[in-house]
Enzyme design. Structure first.
Site, mmCIF file in Angstrom:
data_model
loop_
_atom_site.group_PDB
_atom_site.id
_atom_site.type_symbol
_atom_site.label_atom_id
_atom_site.label_comp_id
_atom_site.label_asym_id
_atom_site.label_seq_id
_atom_site.Cartn_x
_atom_site.Cartn_y
_atom_site.Cartn_z
ATOM 1 N N ASP A 22 -6.157 10.421 -6.321
ATOM 2 C CA ASP A 22 -4.846 9.820 -6.057
ATOM 3 C C ASP A 22 -3.807 10.524 -6.931
ATOM 4 O O ASP A 22 -3.947 10.593 -8.143
ATOM 5 C CB ASP A 22 -4.901 8.322 -6.391
ATOM 6 N N ASP A 59 -1.182 10.931 -0.298
ATOM 7 C CA ASP A 59 -1.488 11.288 -1.695
ATOM 8 C C ASP A 59 -2.870 10.842 -2.158
ATOM 9 O O ASP A 59 -3.179 10.935 -3.331
ATOM 10 C CB ASP A 59 -0.392 10.738 -2.630
ATOM 11 N N GLU A 60 -3.684 10.402 -1.234
ATOM 12 C CA GLU A 60 -4.916 9.735 -1.649
ATOM 13 C C GLU A 60 -6.052 10.062 -0.677
ATOM 14 O O GLU A 60 -5.838 10.046 0.532
ATOM 15 C CB GLU A 60 -4.609 8.244 -1.581
HETATM 16 N N1 DCP Z 1 4.759 4.583 -1.392
HETATM 17 C C1 DCP Z 1 5.784 3.960 -0.698
HETATM 18 N N2 DCP Z 1 5.875 2.592 -0.690
HETATM 19 C C2 DCP Z 1 4.982 1.838 -1.361
HETATM 20 C C3 DCP Z 1 3.926 2.446 -2.065
HETATM 21 C C4 DCP Z 1 3.851 3.838 -2.060
HETATM 22 O O1 DCP Z 1 6.593 4.649 -0.077
HETATM 23 N N3 DCP Z 1 5.109 0.514 -1.355
HETATM 24 C C5 DCP Z 1 4.693 6.057 -1.402
HETATM 25 C C6 DCP Z 1 5.382 6.622 -2.614
HETATM 26 C C7 DCP Z 1 4.264 7.027 -3.524
HETATM 27 C C8 DCP Z 1 3.153 7.358 -2.560
HETATM 28 O O2 DCP Z 1 3.360 6.495 -1.446
HETATM 29 O O3 DCP Z 1 4.621 8.116 -4.350
HETATM 30 C C9 DCP Z 1 1.775 7.146 -3.136
HETATM 31 O O4 DCP Z 1 1.549 5.785 -3.464
HETATM 32 P P1 DCP Z 1 0.751 5.344 -4.749
HETATM 33 O O5 DCP Z 1 0.482 3.898 -4.596
HETATM 34 O O6 DCP Z 1 -0.396 6.255 -4.974
HETATM 35 O O7 DCP Z 1 1.798 5.480 -5.941
HETATM 36 P P2 DCP Z 1 2.231 6.752 -6.767
HETATM 37 O O8 DCP Z 1 1.461 7.970 -6.390
HETATM 38 O O9 DCP Z 1 3.725 6.910 -6.651
HETATM 39 O O10 DCP Z 1 1.933 6.339 -8.253
HETATM 40 P P3 DCP Z 1 0.509 6.210 -9.002
HETATM 41 O O11 DCP Z 1 0.579 7.202 -10.119
HETATM 42 O O12 DCP Z 1 0.454 4.804 -9.495
HETATM 43 O O13 DCP Z 1 -0.543 6.539 -7.989
HETATM 44 MG MG MG Z 2 -0.607 7.903 -6.216
#
Ligand code: DCP
Ligand code: MG
Length: 370
Positions: free
Chosen positions: A16, A111-112
């Site tokens: 992730d 991203d995952e």
């Molecule tokens: N995303 C979004 N709306 C949400 C959750 C996520 O648009 N409610 C998008 C933005 C994030 C991406 O999806 O960058 C990936 O989600 P993650 O939950 O993996 O969050 P992040 O990668 O941003 O942070 P982390 O470091 O906690 O994984």
């Molecule tokens: Mg993420």
């Protein structure tokens, strides 16, 4: 001679990306580096935070909160709109890195992904080493960081990847797995939302260990089908395979209006726009469903859906529009205004859609994306 007594565990990695959208922005715009950055809609009270840089998270800014709230928490943050094309490109690049090691890749979003490296292409053998190599490649080639979880099943790998974010690498080995599950708070279990976790706590169930004391029968009585999953998972058992080429079930577009709308011309116009967005997306993937669903969220956040199905896929914009319009006519507004509407396709014919070709969070910023 091979030791046949030794159980053959799978080797599963969950990767992730860290603060994904924000990290890409900080990479591409050096002036954002080291600063609180919020990626999302406008900070006018209606927009939503997609994600925030770790610098902004220190102030309590989180995904899915309103941009207005984010602004209150961190007024000096930089607010930017998402650039989905940039994220999609990175997503393809990380998948290309994964494919150096295995083709058994199940992306969950841009991203995952889960990777099954039980037999990896390069014969490395150690899932931990592969995870390290992948993290290094992402850092050196893409200038981004990812967190990885390594274990013998999907559930544990996913929990693990979240444990030492950012830039984490966490291994939960088979001998530790059951103990690990026992101490895990119930909120962490798949399928446990707010309602279920409240219900569990009322029953005195706070951890995996508490769930483990119940029979499978009792768990099913309490939680339905998911009870079966709980019974296994607290024992460290999760047989779900890593599915490459997973089908996706729906394609939709939706929008939250900048102010709540009554039934009438303006709402009808929005419905046309949103139905067109959904149609455009479906056209892009050449995937038209036999079912059209209208989603309506009212000013009090109550939400309902209305669907209509046909024997053949609905593949012309005229048909999509007339379906959506007649579904809206059937909705009882109960005197309330509407905050959001969405239109979606589902029930696709044989031709399936791969999740990995589909953008993440397609419903958040439909106007920006298309
Ligand atoms: N995303 C979004 N709306 C949400 C959750 C996520 O648009 N409610 C998008 C933005 C994030 C991406 O999806 O960058 C990936 O989600 P993650 O939950 O993996 O969050 P992040 O990668 O941003 O942070 P982390 O470091 O906690 O994984
Ligand atoms: Mg993420």
């Amino acid at each position: 001679m091979e030791n046949t007594d030794k159980p053959q565990y799978r080797k599963i990695i969950h990767i992730d990306m860290d603060a994904f959208y924000a990290a890409v922005e900080q990479r591409d715009f050096p002036e954002y580096r080291g600063k609180p950055l919020v990626v999302g809609g406008p900070a006018d009270g209606r927009g939503v935070v997609a994600t925030a840089s770790y610098e902004a998270r220190k102030f309590g800014v989180k995904s899915a909160m309103t941009s207005k709230r984010a602004f209150q928490l961190c007024p000096h943050a930089i607010f930017v709109y998402p650039r989905f094309n940039a994220y999609k490109e990175v997503s393809q690049q990380i998948r290309a890195i994964f494919r150096r090691y295995t083709d058994l890749i199940e992306p969950l979003s841009l991203d995952e992904a889960y990777l099954d490296v039980t037999t990896d292409k390069l014969g490395i053998g150690s899932a931990l080493s592969i995870a390290e190599e992948i993290k290094r490649a992402i850092r050196e080639e893409l200038h981004l960081t990812a967190s990885a979880g390594v274990s013998i099943n999907k559930f544990a790998a996913k929990i693990a990847s979240d444990m030492n974010k950012p830039d984490g690498l966490t291994f939960i080995g088979p001998s530790k797995l059951e103990k690990f599950m026992e101490q895990l708070p119930v909120e962490k279990f798949f399928g446990v939302g707010k309602v279920t976790s409240e219900k569990m706590k009322r029953q005195g169930l706070y951890t995996g260990g508490d769930l483990k004391k119940l029979s499978e029968h009792r768990l099913v009585q309490l939680f339905g089908k998911t009870g079966k999953f709980f019974y296994k998972i607290v024992r460290g058992i999760d047989d779900r395979p890593v599915h490459a080429n997973q089908e996706i079930k729906s394609i939709s577009a939706e929008d939250t209006f900048s102010y709540d709308l009554e039934r009438g011309e303006e709402l009808d116009e929005w419905l046309v726009q949103i139905a067109k967005s959904a149609f455009k997306r479906a056209s892009h993937y050449q995937a038209f469903g036999r079912t059209i669903t209208l989603k309506v969220k009212f000013e009090d956040f109550k939400q309902l859906t209305r669907s209509t199905s046909f024997p053949q896929p609905i593949s012309t914009i005229e048909n999509v529009l007339s379906c959506a319009q007649s579904l809206l006519k059937q909705v009882d507004f109960d005197g309330k205004k509407v905050r959001l509407i969405g239109v979606g396709f589902s029930n696709f014919p044989e031709q399936y859609l791969k999740k990995e070709n589909y953008p993440i969070q397609p419903t958040l910023f439909p106007r920006d994306e298309i």
